[in-house]
Structure formats: C-alpha cells, structure tokens
Scaffold this motif. Structure first.
Motif, PDB file in Angstrom:
ATOM      1  N   GLN A   1       0.834  -1.208   0.000  1.00  0.00           N
ATOM      2  CA  GLN A   1       0.000   0.000   0.000  1.00  0.00           C
ATOM      3  C   GLN A   1       0.865   1.253   0.000  1.00  0.00           C
ATOM      4  O   GLN A   1       1.839   1.365   0.732  1.00  0.00           O
ATOM      5  CB  GLN A   1      -0.923   0.031   1.208  1.00  0.00           C
ATOM      6  N   VAL A   2       0.488   2.203  -0.860  1.00  0.00           N
ATOM      7  CA  VAL A   2       1.187   3.476  -0.992  1.00  0.00           C
ATOM      8  C   VAL A   2       0.147   4.582  -0.869  1.00  0.00           C
ATOM      9  O   VAL A   2      -0.866   4.574  -1.557  1.00  0.00           O
ATOM     10  CB  VAL A   2       1.918   3.566  -2.358  1.00  0.00           C
ATOM     11  N   THR A   3       0.403   5.536   0.010  1.00  0.00           N
ATOM     12  CA  THR A   3      -0.519   6.662   0.225  1.00  0.00           C
ATOM     13  C   THR A   3      -0.193   7.806  -0.737  1.00  0.00           C
ATOM     14  O   THR A   3       0.842   7.804  -1.407  1.00  0.00           O
ATOM     15  CB  THR A   3      -0.411   7.186   1.665  1.00  0.00           C
ATOM     16  N   LYS A   4      -1.055   8.800  -0.744  1.00  0.00           N
ATOM     17  CA  LYS A   4      -0.823   9.985  -1.569  1.00  0.00           C
ATOM     18  C   LYS A   4       0.477  10.680  -1.150  1.00  0.00           C
ATOM     19  O   LYS A   4       1.241  11.142  -2.004  1.00  0.00           O
ATOM     20  CB  LYS A   4      -2.005  10.951  -1.458  1.00  0.00           C
ATOM     21  N   ILE A   5       0.744  10.738   0.130  1.00  0.00           N
ATOM     22  CA  ILE A   5       1.976  11.369   0.630  1.00  0.00           C
ATOM     23  C   ILE A   5       3.200  10.636   0.088  1.00  0.00           C
ATOM     24  O   ILE A   5       4.162  11.260  -0.376  1.00  0.00           O
ATOM     25  CB  ILE A   5       1.992  11.404   2.172  1.00  0.00           C
ATOM     26  N   GLN A   6       3.155   9.304   0.133  1.00  0.00           N
ATOM     27  CA  GLN A   6       4.276   8.520  -0.382  1.00  0.00           C
ATOM     28  C   GLN A   6       4.408   8.686  -1.898  1.00  0.00           C
ATOM     29  O   GLN A   6       5.523   8.824  -2.411  1.00  0.00           O
ATOM     30  CB  GLN A   6       4.092   7.046  -0.028  1.00  0.00           C
ATOM     31  N   LEU A   7       3.280   8.670  -2.601  1.00  0.00           N
ATOM     32  CA  LEU A   7       3.314   8.823  -4.058  1.00  0.00           C
ATOM     33  C   LEU A   7       3.877  10.187  -4.445  1.00  0.00           C
ATOM     34  O   LEU A   7       4.645  10.306  -5.405  1.00  0.00           O
ATOM     35  CB  LEU A   7       1.924   8.634  -4.652  1.00  0.00           C
ATOM     36  N   ARG A   8       3.543  11.206  -3.699  1.00  0.00           N
ATOM     37  CA  ARG A   8       4.080  12.551  -3.943  1.00  0.00           C
ATOM     38  C   ARG A   8       5.608  12.526  -3.868  1.00  0.00           C
ATOM     39  O   ARG A   8       6.296  13.097  -4.710  1.00  0.00           O
ATOM     40  CB  ARG A   8       3.515  13.529  -2.924  1.00  0.00           C
ATOM     41  N   LYS A   9       6.154  11.833  -2.866  1.00  0.00           N
ATOM     42  CA  LYS A   9       7.609  11.739  -2.717  1.00  0.00           C
ATOM     43  C   LYS A   9       8.242  10.922  -3.843  1.00  0.00           C
ATOM     44  O   LYS A   9       9.331  11.252  -4.312  1.00  0.00           O
ATOM     45  CB  LYS A   9       7.955  11.167  -1.349  1.00  0.00           C
ATOM     46  N   ILE A  10       7.554   9.875  -4.286  1.00  0.00           N
ATOM     47  CA  ILE A  10       8.041   9.079  -5.415  1.00  0.00           C
ATOM     48  C   ILE A  10       8.080   9.936  -6.675  1.00  0.00           C
ATOM     49  O   ILE A  10       9.074   9.947  -7.411  1.00  0.00           O
ATOM     50  CB  ILE A  10       7.172   7.820  -5.617  1.00  0.00           C
ATOM     51  N   HIS A  11       7.008  10.697  -6.931  1.00  0.00           N
ATOM     52  CA  HIS A  11       6.972  11.580  -8.100  1.00  0.00           C
ATOM     53  C   HIS A  11       8.071  12.639  -8.014  1.00  0.00           C
ATOM     54  O   HIS A  11       8.730  12.931  -9.015  1.00  0.00           O
ATOM     55  CB  HIS A  11       5.604  12.245  -8.223  1.00  0.00           C
ATOM     56  N   ALA A  12       8.263  13.220  -6.837  1.00  0.00           N
ATOM     57  CA  ALA A  12       9.309  14.232  -6.669  1.00  0.00           C
ATOM     58  C   ALA A  12      10.677  13.647  -7.016  1.00  0.00           C
ATOM     59  O   ALA A  12      11.493  14.299  -7.685  1.00  0.00           O
ATOM     60  CB  ALA A  12       9.299  14.772  -5.239  1.00  0.00           C
ATOM     61  N   LYS A  13      10.915  12.418  -6.587  1.00  0.00           N
ATOM     62  CA  LYS A  13      12.195  11.758  -6.887  1.00  0.00           C
ATOM     63  C   LYS A  13      12.350  11.567  -8.393  1.00  0.00           C
ATOM     64  O   LYS A  13      13.409  11.850  -8.956  1.00  0.00           O
ATOM     65  CB  LYS A  13      12.270  10.413  -6.150  1.00  0.00           C
TER      66      LYS A  13
END
Length: 122
Positions: free
Chosen positions: A33-45
């Motif tokens: 499971q990945v939350t919006k907060i985690q996905l935001r950090k993945i996109h930023a990377k």
C-alpha cells in the motif's frame, strides 16, 4: 510534457498532482500500500532524476482508466501498468503492477512524513 526527461523541482508541478489525485488516494503497488503522501515523494524523486514517461497503452472504462507506460531516467527503466479508479474527477485509488517498479520501491521506508529511496540501478 511534465515527464519529458527534463530535471524538475517538484514544486513546479505540485499543482497538477493536487488537481488529479484525491486527498484520500491510495495505491497498491505490487501488493504494497502506498498513500498519496508517499506517491508525492516518489513523483518528486522521478522529477529530480529527469524521468521521461511514454504511454504504451491506454483504455478508458466507466469510472476507471487502465494505463501502461514506460518510465525511464539515468538510473531506472521500467514499464508500469495501473488501473486507476476515478471519483469526482480525481484519481481515488489504484492498483499498480510491475516487477521493476517493485524493485525500485524495495528499500523504501515510510516513517512519518519521510520516504527513503534505495536499491537503485548502479
């Protein structure tokens, strides 16, 4: 044009992320499971790496879309397929499958607001 291979600061495109992802967005990526907060950090990377995205396949259904795309940069080259469910014109939840993306997520640890990336292609 946002994932065009040009290195970007996430703040430049954050407004787009907020426009398309619901506040309660969740994704299941290879069973994790990945939350919006985690996905935001993945996109930023990915933006900081200058990632390029190319759509390979796209289908629209009732309340959902299926998309398969290639995401590549100097450290990763992966094919990702996602089933995204839409509510109120925003992505609400998704189920994402891809072995290479799962490898990219290995070593990621979510502790509070921090997300650490590891085990990238050498």
């Amino acid at each position: 044009a946002e994932f065009d291979g040009t290195k970007k600061n996430y703040e430049e495109i954050e407004y787009l992320f907020e426009l398309i992802y619901d506040d309660e967005y969740t994704d299941i990526i290879n069973g994790k499971q990945v939350t919006k907060i985690q996905l935001r950090k993945i996109h930023a990377k990915h933006f900081s790496l200058g990632s390029r995205a190319s759509i390979v396949h796209f289908e629209r259904g009732v309340g959902s879309v299926f998309v398969k795309y290639r995401l590549s940069n100097d450290k990763n080259d992966m094919f990702i397929q996602s089933n995204l469910y839409i509510e109120g014109n925003k992505f609400k939840r998704a189920r994402t499958l891809d072995d290479s993306f799962g490898k990219f997520l290995q070593g990621c640890a979510y502790k509070g607001q921090a997300l650490t990336f590891g085990k990238r292609k050498q």
